[in-house]
Design a protein around this motif. Structure first.
Motif, mmCIF file in Angstrom:
data_model
loop_
_atom_site.group_PDB
_atom_site.id
_atom_site.type_symbol
_atom_site.label_atom_id
_atom_site.label_comp_id
_atom_site.label_asym_id
_atom_site.label_seq_id
_atom_site.Cartn_x
_atom_site.Cartn_y
_atom_site.Cartn_z
ATOM 1 N N SER A 10 0.829 -1.205 0.000
ATOM 2 C CA SER A 10 0.000 0.000 0.000
ATOM 3 C C SER A 10 0.864 1.256 0.000
ATOM 4 C CB SER A 10 -0.926 0.015 1.220
ATOM 5 O OG SER A 10 -0.172 0.070 2.409
ATOM 6 N N ILE A 11 0.268 2.321 -0.528
ATOM 7 C CA ILE A 11 0.883 3.642 -0.506
ATOM 8 C C ILE A 11 0.167 4.444 0.566
ATOM 9 C CG2 ILE A 11 1.394 5.719 -1.831
ATOM 10 C CD1 ILE A 11 1.025 4.017 -4.373
ATOM 11 N N SER A 54 14.727 9.824 -4.726
ATOM 12 C CA SER A 54 13.680 9.279 -3.861
ATOM 13 C C SER A 54 12.610 10.340 -3.664
ATOM 14 C CB SER A 54 14.240 8.829 -2.508
ATOM 15 O OG SER A 54 14.657 9.943 -1.753
ATOM 16 N N LEU A 55 11.438 9.886 -3.241
ATOM 17 C CA LEU A 55 10.314 10.775 -2.984
ATOM 18 C C LEU A 55 9.542 10.215 -1.805
ATOM 19 C CD1 LEU A 55 8.240 13.039 -3.797
ATOM 20 C CD2 LEU A 55 7.133 11.279 -5.204
ATOM 21 N N THR A 56 9.292 11.050 -0.801
ATOM 22 C CA THR A 56 8.460 10.644 0.321
ATOM 23 C C THR A 56 7.037 11.130 0.081
ATOM 24 O OG1 THR A 56 10.329 10.735 1.855
ATOM 25 C CG2 THR A 56 8.122 10.804 2.816
ATOM 26 N N ILE A 57 6.083 10.208 0.175
ATOM 27 C CA ILE A 57 4.688 10.555 -0.039
ATOM 28 C C ILE A 57 4.185 11.345 1.169
ATOM 29 C CG2 ILE A 57 2.349 9.683 -0.408
ATOM 30 C CD1 ILE A 57 4.211 9.215 -2.786
ATOM 31 N N THR A 58 3.807 12.581 0.944
ATOM 32 C CA THR A 58 3.268 13.435 2.002
ATOM 33 C C THR A 58 1.748 13.325 2.013
ATOM 34 O OG1 THR A 58 3.066 15.329 0.518
ATOM 35 C CG2 THR A 58 5.178 15.067 1.688
ATOM 36 N N ALA A 59 1.130 13.873 3.056
ATOM 37 C CA ALA A 59 -0.332 13.866 3.130
ATOM 38 C C ALA A 59 -0.931 14.624 1.946
ATOM 39 C CB ALA A 59 -0.793 14.477 4.446
ATOM 40 N N GLY A 60 -0.280 15.715 1.531
ATOM 41 C CA GLY A 60 -0.771 16.489 0.388
ATOM 42 C C GLY A 60 -0.730 15.700 -0.907
ATOM 43 N N LEU A 61 0.380 14.980 -1.140
ATOM 44 C CA LEU A 61 0.479 14.156 -2.344
ATOM 45 C C LEU A 61 -0.559 13.042 -2.311
ATOM 46 C CD1 LEU A 61 4.321 13.725 -2.975
ATOM 47 C CD2 LEU A 61 2.684 14.945 -4.411
ATOM 48 N N LEU A 62 -0.699 12.402 -1.156
ATOM 49 C CA LEU A 62 -1.643 11.287 -1.036
ATOM 50 C C LEU A 62 -3.070 11.751 -1.278
ATOM 51 C CD1 LEU A 62 -1.638 8.242 -0.350
ATOM 52 C CD2 LEU A 62 -2.160 8.882 2.003
ATOM 53 N N HIS A 63 -3.379 12.964 -0.826
ATOM 54 C CA HIS A 63 -4.740 13.496 -1.018
ATOM 55 C C HIS A 63 -5.065 13.677 -2.495
ATOM 56 C CE1 HIS A 63 -7.970 16.514 -1.164
ATOM 57 N NE2 HIS A 63 -8.393 15.907 -0.066
ATOM 58 N N GLY A 67 -7.896 7.042 -4.830
ATOM 59 C CA GLY A 67 -7.829 5.753 -4.166
ATOM 60 C C GLY A 67 -7.985 4.620 -5.163
ATOM 61 N N SER A 68 -7.260 3.540 -4.954
ATOM 62 C CA SER A 68 -7.284 2.451 -5.920
ATOM 63 C C SER A 68 -6.669 1.195 -5.325
ATOM 64 C CB SER A 68 -6.478 2.860 -7.166
ATOM 65 O OG SER A 68 -6.386 1.785 -8.083
ATOM 66 N N SER A 93 -1.976 -0.373 -3.567
ATOM 67 C CA SER A 93 -3.262 0.175 -3.123
ATOM 68 C C SER A 93 -3.033 1.542 -2.496
ATOM 69 C CB SER A 93 -3.948 -0.765 -2.135
ATOM 70 O OG SER A 93 -3.165 -0.924 -0.971
ATOM 71 N N ALA A 94 -3.954 2.439 -2.754
ATOM 72 C CA ALA A 94 -3.931 3.779 -2.152
ATOM 73 C C ALA A 94 -5.312 4.038 -1.581
ATOM 74 C CB ALA A 94 -3.571 4.841 -3.195
ATOM 75 N N PRO A 95 -5.398 4.682 -0.412
ATOM 76 C CA PRO A 95 -6.700 4.874 0.228
ATOM 77 C C PRO A 95 -7.565 5.897 -0.487
ATOM 78 C CG PRO A 95 -5.000 6.022 1.451
ATOM 79 C CD PRO A 95 -4.296 5.241 0.378
ATOM 80 N N ASN A 96 -8.879 5.699 -0.378
ATOM 81 C CA ASN A 96 -9.829 6.693 -0.856
ATOM 82 C C ASN A 96 -9.655 7.972 -0.048
ATOM 83 O OD1 ASN A 96 -12.120 7.822 -2.129
ATOM 84 N ND2 ASN A 96 -13.476 7.051 -0.549
#
Length: 197
Positions: A10-11, A54-63, A67-68, A93-96
């Motif tokens: 998951s991401i 490298s890239l760290t997934i932030t809350a902003g990127l995840l938003h 979702g999938s 997988s990424a959250p809705n």
């Protein structure tokens, strides 16, 4: 370029996407990272033209990532002329994500006299669903209960007193976001001294 991780799972916020790359001429490489939510058919850039590997997934990127359960990451490396790319080996997988709400007068206090027409406007968009339809938008009063659905609330029938009018948007997967405005219905001469600023 070789995408090292993640290649499965998951991401989420804090996930580190990292890769290694080399250029036969020793040129400086720059990278772009893309995300697909539909198994690689559609792509959305997460970052472009960075030097870090490298890239760290932030809350902003995840938003901003739909979702999938069929997510794919792609890294593209370029020396300015030639490019190479690699994608994750398996599905991720990424959250809705919940909808984004736009509500006029959000957080404000509005004073109106009894029988005055109150008009409030709201809208919502969702990274998975796009612009949410009227049926997904609900208005409620803390005093009077359900006030209706849709982008606009127009009523002159609020009961006297202090109301918290809540605008709720719900996406197709059941996630909701809320925003509210305070409305005080009273004769100004009677109620204004009681308003706390």
């Amino acid at each position: 370029v070789i995408l090292q991780s993640p290649n499965s799972g998951s991401i989420q916020t804090g996930t580190v996407v990292d890769w290694r790359a080399a250029d036969a001429d020793g040129d400086t490489l720059r990278y772009s990272v893309l995300y697909s939510w539909d198994g690689g058919q559609s792509w959305r850039p997460l970052v472009t033209d960075i030097e870090e590997a490298s890239l760290t997934i932030t809350a902003g990127l995840l938003h901003d990532m739909p979702g999938s359960s069929q997510g794919v990451l792609k890294v593209i490396a370029t020396d300015g002329i030639n490019t190479g790319e690699d994608t994750s080996d398996g599905m991720l997988s990424a959250p809705n994500t919940p909808p984004d709400i736009m509500l006029a007068h959000s957080g404000e206090t509005i004073l109106i006299r009894p029988g005055t027409l109150l008009v409030l406007d709201g809208a919502a968009t969702d990274v998975e669903d796009g612009v949410l339809p009227d049926g997904s938008l609900r208005w409620e009063s803390s005093r009077d209960g359900n006030l209706g659905t849709g982008r606009e609330l127009a009523t002159d029938a609020l009961s006297g007193g202090r109301h918290t009018i809540t605008f709720t948007a719900t996406d197709s997967r059941g996630l909701s976001s809320r925003s509210a405005v305070t409305v005080i219905v009273a004769d100004a001469g009677v109620y204004l001294p009681l308003v706390v600023r």
